[in-house]
Motif scaffolding. Structure first.
Motif, PDB file in Angstrom:
ATOM      1  N   ASP A 158     -47.949  31.305   2.642  1.00  0.00           N
ATOM      2  CA  ASP A 158     -49.206  31.908   3.086  1.00  0.00           C
ATOM      3  C   ASP A 158     -49.559  31.286   4.422  1.00  0.00           C
ATOM      4  OD1 ASP A 158     -51.900  33.358   1.823  1.00  0.00           O
ATOM      5  OD2 ASP A 158     -52.298  31.836   3.329  1.00  0.00           O
ATOM      6  N   SER A 159     -49.858  32.131   5.396  1.00  0.00           N
ATOM      7  CA  SER A 159     -50.029  31.611   6.760  1.00  0.00           C
ATOM      8  C   SER A 159     -51.248  30.702   6.902  1.00  0.00           C
ATOM      9  CB  SER A 159     -50.117  32.773   7.745  1.00  0.00           C
ATOM     10  OG  SER A 159     -51.110  33.685   7.341  1.00  0.00           O
ATOM     11  N   GLU A 255     -54.625  31.649  13.765  1.00  0.00           N
ATOM     12  CA  GLU A 255     -55.127  32.758  14.600  1.00  0.00           C
ATOM     13  C   GLU A 255     -55.181  32.356  16.073  1.00  0.00           C
ATOM     14  OE1 GLU A 255     -54.782  34.741  11.681  1.00  0.00           O
ATOM     15  OE2 GLU A 255     -56.097  33.123  11.114  1.00  0.00           O
ATOM     16  N   ASN A 323     -58.510  41.685  17.064  1.00  0.00           N
ATOM     17  CA  ASN A 323     -57.880  40.382  16.875  1.00  0.00           C
ATOM     18  C   ASN A 323     -58.980  39.330  17.002  1.00  0.00           C
ATOM     19  OD1 ASN A 323     -57.822  38.935  19.494  1.00  0.00           O
ATOM     20  ND2 ASN A 323     -56.554  40.649  20.166  1.00  0.00           N
ATOM     21  N   LEU A 428     -57.996  40.515   2.331  1.00  0.00           N
ATOM     22  CA  LEU A 428     -56.806  41.295   2.687  1.00  0.00           C
ATOM     23  C   LEU A 428     -56.550  42.418   1.702  1.00  0.00           C
ATOM     24  CD1 LEU A 428     -53.596  39.158   2.014  1.00  0.00           C
ATOM     25  CD2 LEU A 428     -55.755  38.911   0.812  1.00  0.00           C
ATOM     26  N   THR A 430     -55.397  42.818  -1.088  1.00  0.00           N
ATOM     27  CA  THR A 430     -54.186  42.885  -1.914  1.00  0.00           C
ATOM     28  C   THR A 430     -54.542  43.292  -3.332  1.00  0.00           C
ATOM     29  OG1 THR A 430     -53.633  40.859  -0.744  1.00  0.00           O
ATOM     30  CG2 THR A 430     -52.060  41.597  -2.387  1.00  0.00           C
ATOM     31  N   TYR A 434     -60.979  47.272  -1.328  1.00  0.00           N
ATOM     32  CA  TYR A 434     -60.927  47.714   0.062  1.00  0.00           C
ATOM     33  C   TYR A 434     -62.312  47.897   0.666  1.00  0.00           C
ATOM     34  CZ  TYR A 434     -56.160  49.250  -1.100  1.00  0.00           C
ATOM     35  OH  TYR A 434     -54.862  49.311  -1.505  1.00  0.00           O
ATOM     36  N   ARG A 447     -59.230  37.328   9.548  1.00  0.00           N
ATOM     37  CA  ARG A 447     -58.457  38.323  10.293  1.00  0.00           C
ATOM     38  C   ARG A 447     -59.200  39.654  10.381  1.00  0.00           C
ATOM     39  NH1 ARG A 447     -52.659  36.323   8.193  1.00  0.00           N
ATOM     40  NH2 ARG A 447     -52.470  34.728   9.790  1.00  0.00           N
ATOM     41  N   PHE A 449     -57.621  42.346  11.857  1.00  0.00           N
ATOM     42  CA  PHE A 449     -56.560  43.252  12.300  1.00  0.00           C
ATOM     43  C   PHE A 449     -56.831  44.670  11.809  1.00  0.00           C
ATOM     44  CE2 PHE A 449     -53.473  39.443  11.844  1.00  0.00           C
ATOM     45  CZ  PHE A 449     -53.876  38.934  13.064  1.00  0.00           C
ATOM     46  N   VAL A 450     -56.222  45.620  12.494  1.00  0.00           N
ATOM     47  CA  VAL A 450     -56.296  47.025  12.086  1.00  0.00           C
ATOM     48  C   VAL A 450     -55.835  47.148  10.631  1.00  0.00           C
ATOM     49  CG1 VAL A 450     -55.235  49.297  12.440  1.00  0.00           C
ATOM     50  CG2 VAL A 450     -55.963  47.935  14.416  1.00  0.00           C
ATOM     51  N   ARG A 452     -56.634  45.591   7.992  1.00  0.00           N
ATOM     52  CA  ARG A 452     -56.537  44.369   7.183  1.00  0.00           C
ATOM     53  C   ARG A 452     -57.348  44.485   5.881  1.00  0.00           C
ATOM     54  NH1 ARG A 452     -54.115  39.150   6.411  1.00  0.00           N
ATOM     55  NH2 ARG A 452     -55.686  37.800   5.543  1.00  0.00           N
ATOM     56  N   PRO A 455     -57.262  50.643   4.940  1.00  0.00           N
ATOM     57  CA  PRO A 455     -56.984  51.593   6.025  1.00  0.00           C
ATOM     58  C   PRO A 455     -58.278  52.032   6.709  1.00  0.00           C
ATOM     59  CG  PRO A 455     -55.806  52.204   4.022  1.00  0.00           C
ATOM     60  CD  PRO A 455     -56.738  51.096   3.645  1.00  0.00           C
TER      61      PRO A 455
ATOM     62  N   MET B  27     -50.323  45.912   3.904  1.00  0.00           N
ATOM     63  CA  MET B  27     -50.412  45.317   2.573  1.00  0.00           C
ATOM     64  C   MET B  27     -50.479  46.365   1.466  1.00  0.00           C
ATOM     65  SD  MET B  27     -50.320  42.717   0.699  1.00  0.00           S
ATOM     66  CE  MET B  27     -50.362  41.334   1.836  1.00  0.00           C
ATOM     67  N   SER B  86     -47.803  35.664   7.057  1.00  0.00           N
ATOM     68  CA  SER B  86     -46.438  35.138   6.969  1.00  0.00           C
ATOM     69  C   SER B  86     -45.487  36.079   6.254  1.00  0.00           C
ATOM     70  CB  SER B  86     -46.471  33.799   6.233  1.00  0.00           C
ATOM     71  OG  SER B  86     -47.031  33.963   4.948  1.00  0.00           O
TER      72      SER B  86
END
Lengths: 483, 202
Positions: A158-159, A255, A323, A428, A430, A434, A447, A449-450, A452, A455, B27, B86
């Protein structure tokens, strides 16, 4: 002092620690070394071609999303987990945040949780499962239980593993095949990155938090400001931060382009680590403390990159783009048109209506974060408007229990927030939680991000205080209004 | 893993900055039950009209859909390509689309490492050089060169360990297992030197 062939070749040549509470002794080695060097070098099992090192992993963290792939890979090769006691597993990415949740509450959970459970059972790995009182987000649980200690080398698929660098651990994110590598060998192959020191100068004004500092830093130097570097955060701002704030700072270092970030352990760190479930105690605590006090950068050590950042005039920050470097002060205007975000150049970022509010994630779901948000709710008064769905997702069951004991649940619920079960949740999505297409969410995650958060989701990153005031106002708002 | 020695192909330019791994493999396609394999959804938001891979209608504006680059196994990338999460699905999907080489000015750090695990070679060159690459390219791992046309030869850096793994088609796990005895010896010494790092876990 104990002779110490690994941690302590340098240590033996040093005067005994203790002169100056929490400060390392003056080094006597000829070449000044950095904090990163000191921990890295003691973990080298073998030097490999091309500047790579085979490094021992002291703590391996796995989770429901990445763990099953690691088990599948070592099964395919007929390998066993080498040191199961050094791996800990959590359920976080795929679990629902609903009360009464089960594996079946989410499709990914119903698929992956049984696989994680099975892998852990077969190999003897400790798992904090969906119903455990210690369940939570991996980077909240690991420090909270004393699994991560100063001077340890920690990896996880995991980042945001870099969060754990706040404790003076070497900690970075790895990929799925590296998870299998660590399971099979208890080692990781890596090159020592170039090093960057980030000195945070000044003092934070009220209403401005660690999240604002790191977002502003990224906005200032760019999302590749520390590209590929090992970052050491230092300076008076860092010294004054509590551990949770330091974790937020280190969390978003990825980031900033960093490989990982670290903070030299000090008395704040030692006080945090003491007495936790897996922390050393008694004689071993004293031994550990002696070793940890040597974990600092020598005066005169040279970094590949030196950055300084003054925080005294900083305002609360909000991202406007896709970003984390696309961030402005909450009282500033959007600098350029952004069709995805539905924003025009020149419009004030404050006052932009929000549909969702997410207070959670490994960036900002610890007790201090919830206290900061609740404090704003108490001071500002009012309620979350009916048009806004505002969630508080504590980072772990322990955080949740502590927050409930302090009455925070009532504060949030009375103001119209939903109080949910721990996990990664809407950071995120997952777990299928959403933000809807075109919906705007102010989020304490890391994050924007587009897609993330789902949708078409429009994410604005901010601190818990900023998210809380925005929830009450129904628009992006300045937490200093409530100070 | 297939050894990687020489790749000869046109290079498809995907030069926007900061293409993150969420864009490369969304994801919801990793964890959801989708009709197609994951690489069908790679770059979904950019590659399909309306950003929906299920409709299967390619966005002609996206270079991967340009017939001039059909069958390319080299991709030119923008700055900080593969930043973010990641997830190893990102280089895996890129590999599944048939790419063996990425050439860009910089890459997300974890992504860069993950590429090698998938037998994909990321090459870092100056941005102006990357943008100047056109036509058919030849990438040779042994000599560490990119040849454009018949004249321009550009050297790139490649770590000797990574190079050996690519040429042999092996990976790190196999290599590191060869050090099992030394890992055991390190652990035995460390248990004595740092009992505090071990004993509370027992």
């Amino acid at each position: 002092m104990q002779p110490d062939p690994l941690n302590g070749q340098a240590q033996q040549e040093r005067p005994a620690p203790g002169a100056g509470e929490g400060r390392p002794p003056e080094p006597v080695t000829a070449v000044p070394t950095t904090l990163v060097d000191r921990v890295w070098d003691t973990h080298v099992v073998a030097s490999l071609p091309g500047g790579y090192d085979l490094l021992h992993v002291d703590r391996h963290l796995i989770h429901d999303l990445g763990g099953p792939g690691g088990f599948r890979e070592i099964d395919k090769r007929n390998l066993e987990v080498r040191s199961p006691m050094l791996t800990f597993a959590v359920t976080d990415h795929c679990v629902s945040s609903e009360t009464g949740r089960t594996d079946a509450s989410t499709r990914p959970g119903s698929l992956l949780l049984p696989l994680l459970r099975d892998g852990c059972r077969r190999s003897g790995i400790t798992l904090f499962d969906i119903d455990s009182p210690e369940q939570g987000i991996v980077h909240v649980v690991a420090p909270e239980l004393g699994i991560v200690l100063p001077g340890t080398l920690v990896v996880c698929g995991d980042s945001h593993t870099c969060t754990n660098g706040a404790l003076g651990a070497l900690a970075w994110g790895i990929g799925t095949s590296e998870v299998a590598h660590v399971l099979a060998t208890q080692c990781v192959v890596e090159r020592k990155p170039p090093q960057c020191r980030v000195t945070l100068e000044g003092a934070l004004r009220p209403g401005v938090h660690a999240k604002d500092v790191i977002l502003a830093l990224i906005a200032c130097y760019g999302v590749d400001g520390a590209a590929g570097h090992a970052v050491e955060f230092t300076g008076p701002v860092v010294s004054a931060m509590d551990m949770e704030a330091r974790m937020t700072l280190c969390n978003l270092s990825v980031e900033f382009g960093a490989k990982f970030a670290m903070i030299a352990p000090d008395t704040t760190t030692f006080d945090f680590v003491a007495g936790r479930r897996y922390s050393p105690a008694g004689e071993q605590w004293d031994q550990a403390l002696a070793a940890w006090r040597t974990l600092a950068t020598d005066p005169g050590a040279v970094f590949d990159l030196e950055l300084a950042f003054e925080v005294s005039s900083l305002a609360p920050q909000v991202s406007w783009g896709t970003n984390p470097g696309q961030t402005v002060a909450v009282d500033a205007t959007v600098p350029e048109d952004n069709a995805y975000m539905g924003l025009r150049a020149g419009q004030p970022i404050a006052g932009t209506p929000v549909d969702r509010v997410f207070i959670g994630s490994c960036a900002n779901a610890r007790l201090g974060d919830l206290l900061a948000a609740a404090d704003i709710v108490r001071r500002a008064g009012g309620r979350v408007p009916a048009s806004v769905q505002a969630w508080v997702v504590p980072g772990s069951q322990q955080v949740k229990a502590q927050a409930e004991a302090l009455g925070l649940r009532e504060v949030f619920e009375a103001a119209g927030f939903e109080w949910r079960q721990p996990g990664c949740s809407m950071c995120l999505a997952t777990n299928e939680e959403y933000v809807g297409p075109g919906e705007r969410c102010i989020s304490t995650s890391n994050r924007n991000f587009v897609g993330r958060q789902g949708p078409g989701a429009r994410t604005h990153l901010a601190s818990p205080a900023t998210a809380a005031i925005s929830a009450l106002r129904g628009v992006i708002a300045d937490p200093r209004e409530a100070e | 893993m297939e050894p990687l020695r020489v790749v000869r192909s046109v290079a498809v330019p995907v030069l926007m900055a900061n293409v993150d791994t969420d864009v490369i493999t969304p994801m919801r396609r990793i964890v959801g039950r989708s009709e197609h394999p994951l690489h069908h959804y790679a770059f979904e938001a950019l590659r399909y009209l309306g950003g929906d891979g299920d409709t299967g209608r390619p966005d002609p504006a996206f270079p991967l859909n340009d017939p001039r680059y059909a069958g390319a196994s080299i991709m030119l990338t923008g700055p900080n390509f593969g930043c973010g999460s990641s997830r190893e699905t990102a280089p895996a999907a890129i590999a599944a689309l048939g790419f063996r080489v990425l050439i860009g000015p910089s890459f997300g750090d974890i992504f860069f490492n993950n590429c090698f695990q998938q037998g994909v070679l990321p090459i870092t060159l100056d941005e102006a050089v990357v943008e100047g690459l056109t036509g058919e390219l030849t990438v040779e791992v042994e000599t560490q060169t990119v040849t454009a046309g018949s004249t321009t030869v550009i050297s790139f850096e490649l770590n000797p360990l990574r190079k050996a793994c690519l040429l042999e088609g092996t990976d790190m796990i196999g290599m590191s297992l060869g050090y099992a005895d030394r890992i055991g010896a390190w652990q035995d010494r460390d248990r004595v030197a740092r009992p505090w790092a071990w004993e509370t876990l027992a």
